[in-house]
Design a protein around this motif. Structure first.
Motif, PDB file in Angstrom:
ATOM      1  N   PHE A  83      -6.395  31.777  84.036  1.00 50.79           N
ATOM      2  CA  PHE A  83      -5.663  32.994  83.689  1.00 50.79           C
ATOM      3  C   PHE A  83      -5.280  33.009  82.211  1.00 50.79           C
ATOM      4  N   VAL A  84      -4.974  31.855  81.661  1.00 55.10           N
ATOM      5  CA  VAL A  84      -4.606  31.773  80.236  1.00 55.10           C
ATOM      6  C   VAL A  84      -5.792  32.164  79.353  1.00 55.10           C
ATOM      7  N   ILE A  85      -6.973  31.611  79.613  1.00 53.96           N
ATOM      8  CA  ILE A  85      -8.118  31.917  78.749  1.00 53.96           C
ATOM      9  C   ILE A  85      -8.611  33.350  78.959  1.00 53.96           C
ATOM     10  N   ILE A  86      -8.536  33.833  80.194  1.00 58.78           N
ATOM     11  CA  ILE A  86      -8.946  35.217  80.453  1.00 58.78           C
ATOM     12  C   ILE A  86      -7.987  36.182  79.775  1.00 58.78           C
ATOM     13  N   LYS A  87      -6.695  35.926  79.884  1.00 59.92           N
ATOM     14  CA  LYS A  87      -5.709  36.840  79.279  1.00 59.92           C
ATOM     15  C   LYS A  87      -5.906  36.928  77.773  1.00 59.92           C
ATOM     16  N   LYS A  88      -6.158  35.806  77.120  1.00 57.52           N
ATOM     17  CA  LYS A  88      -6.367  35.824  75.664  1.00 57.52           C
ATOM     18  C   LYS A  88      -7.578  36.690  75.316  1.00 57.52           C
ATOM     19  N   LEU A  89      -8.687  36.488  76.010  1.00 60.99           N
ATOM     20  CA  LEU A  89      -9.890  37.283  75.749  1.00 60.99           C
ATOM     21  C   LEU A  89      -9.641  38.759  76.060  1.00 60.99           C
TER      22      LEU A  89
ATOM     23  N   ASN B  25     -19.107  50.101  99.691  1.00 58.07           N
ATOM     24  CA  ASN B  25     -20.326  49.691  98.971  1.00 58.07           C
ATOM     25  C   ASN B  25     -20.271  50.051  97.487  1.00 58.07           C
ATOM     26  N   LEU B  26     -19.074  50.200  96.949  1.00 56.55           N
ATOM     27  CA  LEU B  26     -18.899  50.587  95.548  1.00 56.55           C
ATOM     28  C   LEU B  26     -18.164  49.484  94.793  1.00 56.55           C
ATOM     29  N   SER B  27     -18.689  49.111  93.625  1.00 59.49           N
ATOM     30  CA  SER B  27     -18.048  48.107  92.773  1.00 59.49           C
ATOM     31  C   SER B  27     -17.888  48.670  91.365  1.00 59.49           C
ATOM     32  N   TYR B  28     -16.680  48.568  90.866  1.00 59.91           N
ATOM     33  CA  TYR B  28     -16.322  49.076  89.534  1.00 59.91           C
ATOM     34  C   TYR B  28     -16.107  47.878  88.618  1.00 59.91           C
ATOM     35  N   LEU B  29     -16.973  47.725  87.638  1.00 63.77           N
ATOM     36  CA  LEU B  29     -16.809  46.681  86.622  1.00 63.77           C
ATOM     37  C   LEU B  29     -15.744  47.202  85.651  1.00 63.77           C
ATOM     38  N   PHE B  30     -14.510  46.935  86.003  1.00 63.27           N
ATOM     39  CA  PHE B  30     -13.346  47.499  85.326  1.00 63.27           C
ATOM     40  C   PHE B  30     -13.225  46.937  83.910  1.00 63.27           C
ATOM     41  N   TYR B  31     -13.352  45.618  83.785  1.00 64.78           N
ATOM     42  CA  TYR B  31     -13.287  44.967  82.469  1.00 64.78           C
ATOM     43  C   TYR B  31     -14.397  43.934  82.393  1.00 64.78           C
ATOM     44  N   PHE B  32     -15.035  43.896  81.229  1.00 66.90           N
ATOM     45  CA  PHE B  32     -16.091  42.926  80.974  1.00 66.90           C
ATOM     46  C   PHE B  32     -16.025  42.596  79.490  1.00 66.90           C
ATOM     47  N   ALA B  33     -15.923  41.310  79.169  1.00 65.67           N
ATOM     48  CA  ALA B  33     -15.843  40.919  77.752  1.00 65.67           C
ATOM     49  C   ALA B  33     -16.474  39.551  77.556  1.00 65.67           C
ATOM     50  N   ILE B  34     -17.101  39.420  76.407  1.00 62.17           N
ATOM     51  CA  ILE B  34     -17.686  38.151  75.978  1.00 62.17           C
ATOM     52  C   ILE B  34     -16.902  37.694  74.748  1.00 62.17           C
TER      53      ILE B  34
ATOM     54  N   ILE C 206      -6.798  40.477  75.951  1.00 59.48           N
ATOM     55  CA  ILE C 206      -5.966  41.089  74.908  1.00 59.48           C
ATOM     56  C   ILE C 206      -6.738  41.243  73.605  1.00 59.48           C
ATOM     57  N   ASP C 207      -7.574  40.266  73.283  1.00 59.10           N
ATOM     58  CA  ASP C 207      -8.380  40.333  72.057  1.00 59.10           C
ATOM     59  C   ASP C 207      -9.486  41.389  72.130  1.00 59.10           C
ATOM     60  N   SER C 208      -9.944  41.713  73.336  1.00 56.51           N
ATOM     61  CA  SER C 208     -11.122  42.567  73.490  1.00 56.51           C
ATOM     62  C   SER C 208     -10.839  44.034  73.770  1.00 56.51           C
ATOM     63  N   PHE C 209      -9.685  44.343  74.307  1.00 53.96           N
ATOM     64  CA  PHE C 209      -9.403  45.726  74.700  1.00 53.96           C
ATOM     65  C   PHE C 209      -8.156  46.234  73.996  1.00 53.96           C
TER      66      PHE C 209
ATOM     67  N   ASN D 232      -3.960  50.570  74.625  1.00 51.74           N
ATOM     68  CA  ASN D 232      -3.931  51.796  75.426  1.00 51.74           C
ATOM     69  C   ASN D 232      -4.998  51.808  76.519  1.00 51.74           C
ATOM     70  N   GLU D 233      -5.902  50.830  76.533  1.00 47.52           N
ATOM     71  CA  GLU D 233      -6.935  50.741  77.562  1.00 47.52           C
ATOM     72  C   GLU D 233      -6.702  49.575  78.523  1.00 47.52           C
ATOM     73  N   ARG D 234      -5.632  48.827  78.298  1.00 49.13           N
ATOM     74  CA  ARG D 234      -5.367  47.653  79.135  1.00 49.13           C
ATOM     75  C   ARG D 234      -4.330  47.966  80.208  1.00 49.13           C
ATOM     76  N   ALA D 235      -4.656  47.575  81.428  1.00 49.66           N
ATOM     77  CA  ALA D 235      -3.655  47.559  82.493  1.00 49.66           C
ATOM     78  C   ALA D 235      -2.806  46.312  82.268  1.00 49.66           C
ATOM     79  N   PRO D 236      -1.579  46.305  82.754  1.00 58.20           N
ATOM     80  CA  PRO D 236      -0.771  45.079  82.603  1.00 58.20           C
ATOM     81  C   PRO D 236      -1.491  43.892  83.250  1.00 58.20           C
ATOM     82  N   PHE D 237      -1.578  42.788  82.517  1.00 54.80           N
ATOM     83  CA  PHE D 237      -2.338  41.644  83.008  1.00 54.80           C
ATOM     84  C   PHE D 237      -1.771  41.101  84.313  1.00 54.80           C
TER      85      PHE D 237
END
Length: 179
Positions: A12-18, A65-74, A20-23, A26-31
């Protein structure tokens, strides 16, 4: 490419950093909400690895049968090295039985980051996604939609988001597909 479900505190720590850095804010839901919904089984929060190297994150909300790729970051330092394409292919295989879609900023409108928007759109086209002829309204933002093949219908999205948000949030947040 390996997807590992986020479970440990360090995940969760490494995902949260990425995240916040990537989005933009105004486009981020609360982590905490993303984390909570993943722990409740309402979404999948993935750490993306190339062997032991953390390369990115994905947040996928599915219903029926529906999947929403809500957030994706490298990771920024790894972009342009085909990690994004490889990660998407892995995600697509994992959700192969579902219609998968994502939302992105309108690449056709004039904006300060128009070139970035065009590059992002081109990246998803190269990854095999197609434009979907609807817009997505999420609170105060309007996005374009892309998916693997099929249309995503407003009723399907409403069912997905209602299941994800639950009561009473589904009545408080304006999230819907529009023409």
């Amino acid at each position: 490419m390996i997807l590992k479900r986020a479970r440990r505190k360090i995940d969760f720590v490494i995902i949260k950093k990425l995240y916040i850095d990537s989005f933009p804010a105004n486009e981020r839901a609360p982590f905490y909400m993303l984390k909570r919904r993943a722990k409740q089984g309402k979404a999948d929060l993935w750490c993306i690895y190339d062997e032991k190297l953390f390369v990115g994150m994905a947040y996928v909300v599915s219903y029926n049968n529906l999947s929403y790729l809500f957030y994706f970051a490298i990771e920024k330092s790894l972009r342009g090295m085909h990690y994004g394409t490889r990660a998407l292919k892995t995600i697509f295989r994992l959700y192969e039985k579902n219609k998968i879609f994502l939302a992105l900023e309108d690449w056709k409108e004039d904006a300060d980051n128009k070139e970035e928007r065009l590059k992002r759109h081109d990246f998803y086209l190269r990854a095999g996604l197609k434009d979907i002829p609807y817009y997505l309204k999420e609170v105060n933002m309007i996005y374009m939609l892309m998916g693997r093949s099929d249309l995503v219908y407003p009723k399907e999205y409403k069912a997905l988001i209602d299941n994800y948000l639950g009561f009473p949030k589904k009545y408080l947040l304006d999230m819907r597909i529009i023409n």
